[in-house]
Design a protein around this motif. Structure first.
Motif, PDB file in Angstrom:
ATOM      1  N   UNK A 180      -2.949   4.127  -1.865  1.00  0.00           N
ATOM      2  CA  UNK A 180      -3.692   4.194  -0.607  1.00  0.00           C
ATOM      3  C   UNK A 180      -3.453   5.538   0.083  1.00  0.00           C
ATOM      4  N   UNK A 213     -10.749  11.956   9.717  1.00  0.00           N
ATOM      5  CA  UNK A 213      -9.393  11.925   9.186  1.00  0.00           C
ATOM      6  C   UNK A 213      -9.194  13.093   8.222  1.00  0.00           C
ATOM      7  N   UNK A 266     -13.231  -0.514  -2.297  1.00  0.00           N
ATOM      8  CA  UNK A 266     -12.630   0.796  -2.028  1.00  0.00           C
ATOM      9  C   UNK A 266     -11.866   0.774  -0.721  1.00  0.00           C
ATOM     10  N   UNK A 267     -10.778   0.000  -0.675  1.00  0.00           N
ATOM     11  CA  UNK A 267     -10.066  -0.138   0.593  1.00  0.00           C
ATOM     12  C   UNK A 267      -9.414   1.168   1.028  1.00  0.00           C
ATOM     13  N   UNK A 268      -9.473   1.449   2.288  1.00  0.00           N
ATOM     14  CA  UNK A 268      -8.806   2.622   2.852  1.00  0.00           C
ATOM     15  C   UNK A 268      -8.060   2.198   4.092  1.00  0.00           C
ATOM     16  N   UNK A 269      -6.738   2.435   4.095  1.00  0.00           N
ATOM     17  CA  UNK A 269      -5.937   2.043   5.254  1.00  0.00           C
ATOM     18  C   UNK A 269      -5.534   3.300   6.005  1.00  0.00           C
ATOM     19  N   UNK A 270      -5.793   3.320   7.287  1.00  0.00           N
ATOM     20  CA  UNK A 270      -5.404   4.469   8.097  1.00  0.00           C
ATOM     21  C   UNK A 270      -4.427   4.017   9.175  1.00  0.00           C
ATOM     22  N   UNK A 275       0.881  -1.178   0.000  1.00  0.00           N
ATOM     23  CA  UNK A 275       0.000   0.000   0.000  1.00  0.00           C
ATOM     24  C   UNK A 275       0.910   1.217   0.000  1.00  0.00           C
ATOM     25  N   UNK A 305      -5.251   7.206   1.837  1.00  0.00           N
ATOM     26  CA  UNK A 305      -5.777   7.293   3.207  1.00  0.00           C
ATOM     27  C   UNK A 305      -4.699   7.067   4.267  1.00  0.00           C
ATOM     28  N   UNK A 306      -3.590   6.425   3.879  1.00  0.00           N
ATOM     29  CA  UNK A 306      -2.503   6.196   4.843  1.00  0.00           C
ATOM     30  C   UNK A 306      -1.926   7.495   5.389  1.00  0.00           C
ATOM     31  N   UNK A 356     -11.873   4.222  -7.168  1.00  0.00           N
ATOM     32  CA  UNK A 356     -12.399   3.277  -6.189  1.00  0.00           C
ATOM     33  C   UNK A 356     -12.251   1.882  -6.786  1.00  0.00           C
ATOM     34  N   UNK A 357     -11.701   0.959  -6.023  1.00  0.00           N
ATOM     35  CA  UNK A 357     -11.531  -0.369  -6.588  1.00  0.00           C
ATOM     36  C   UNK A 357     -11.697  -1.455  -5.533  1.00  0.00           C
ATOM     37  N   UNK A 358     -11.872  -2.645  -6.005  1.00  0.00           N
ATOM     38  CA  UNK A 358     -12.047  -3.803  -5.137  1.00  0.00           C
ATOM     39  C   UNK A 358     -10.688  -4.384  -4.782  1.00  0.00           C
ATOM     40  N   UNK A 359     -10.576  -4.866  -3.576  1.00  0.00           N
ATOM     41  CA  UNK A 359      -9.377  -5.600  -3.183  1.00  0.00           C
ATOM     42  C   UNK A 359      -9.798  -6.892  -2.514  1.00  0.00           C
TER      43      UNK A 359
END
Lengths: 131, 131
Positions: A56, A68, B123-127, A9, A58-59, A114-117
């Motif tokens: 990613x 956030x 739509x994965x989001x890693x925080x 990520x 959002x990290x 936006x995507x699938x994981x």
């Protein structure tokens, strides 16, 4: 054998420049984080193992009052260019360092979409690398 | 409706004490990181959404010469106790804050055991949260 696969990520912060990318790629290729069939930790190029890179953003989030905020992230255009360069350099490095018949490739998501994981992991290990 | 679910990877570092746990739980319950069916970001207890907690000691790793070292992590016995307390306090908080008919529960892995993880994310989001 099902290929071992590493999922990365990646998020670029405000001060990131293209100089950081070779360092990231170098570290990723030399780090012993992949488990071989005999249970040893080896480098990704030692395995028939593809790399999946997930953008990613959002990290880079910082929590404030229950939400956030992303003020520390690189702007979208810059991050998109850095992401593309990172994915490309990973592809070159993996091809250079892997055995010719490994079949290892670099796969990546699309920055900003936006995507699938889907992920299936036997003994998941998450590591954090900052550059 | 398939329950929205939040996955939390947790690692305790050397100086962690039980005091930190209520802060972690509070933040987790108030943070708007879950997507509701109409696309808004809401708190976990606002959804019929379970929480999966994954012990992830590897998060404390520092890279040195191509290997990850874990000198900064809490020792196993302490981390195990902190993990158990965290999972328990999350369970209490989620039950208190969720609607009675939400069916939301806290699920967790076993500290120190090798285990399987399967994850499917739209739509994965890693925080990243540090305490």
């Amino acid at each position: 054998m099902k290929p071992a696969r590493l999922v990365v990520y990646v998020c670029f912060l405000k001060d990131a420049t293209a100089d950081v990318i070779p360092k990231m790629v170098h570290e990723l290729m030399r780090l012993r984080v992949c488990e071989s069939t005999d249970g040893h930790l080896v480098r990704l190029p030692e395995l028939p193992g593809s790399l999946l890179i997930v953008p990613q953003a959002t990290l880079g989030g910082r929590s404030k009052a229950g939400r956030l905020q992303y003020h520390g992230n690189a702007c979208r255009a810059e991050a998109e260019a850095l992401f593309a360069a990172f994915a490309e350099q990973c592809g070159v490095a993996l091809q250079e360092k892997s055995a010719p018949d490994s079949g290892s490739v670099v796969l990546h998501g699309t920055y900003g979409s936006r995507q699938m994981l889907e992920l299936e992991s036997d003994g998941p290990g998450t590591s954090l690398l900052e550059f």
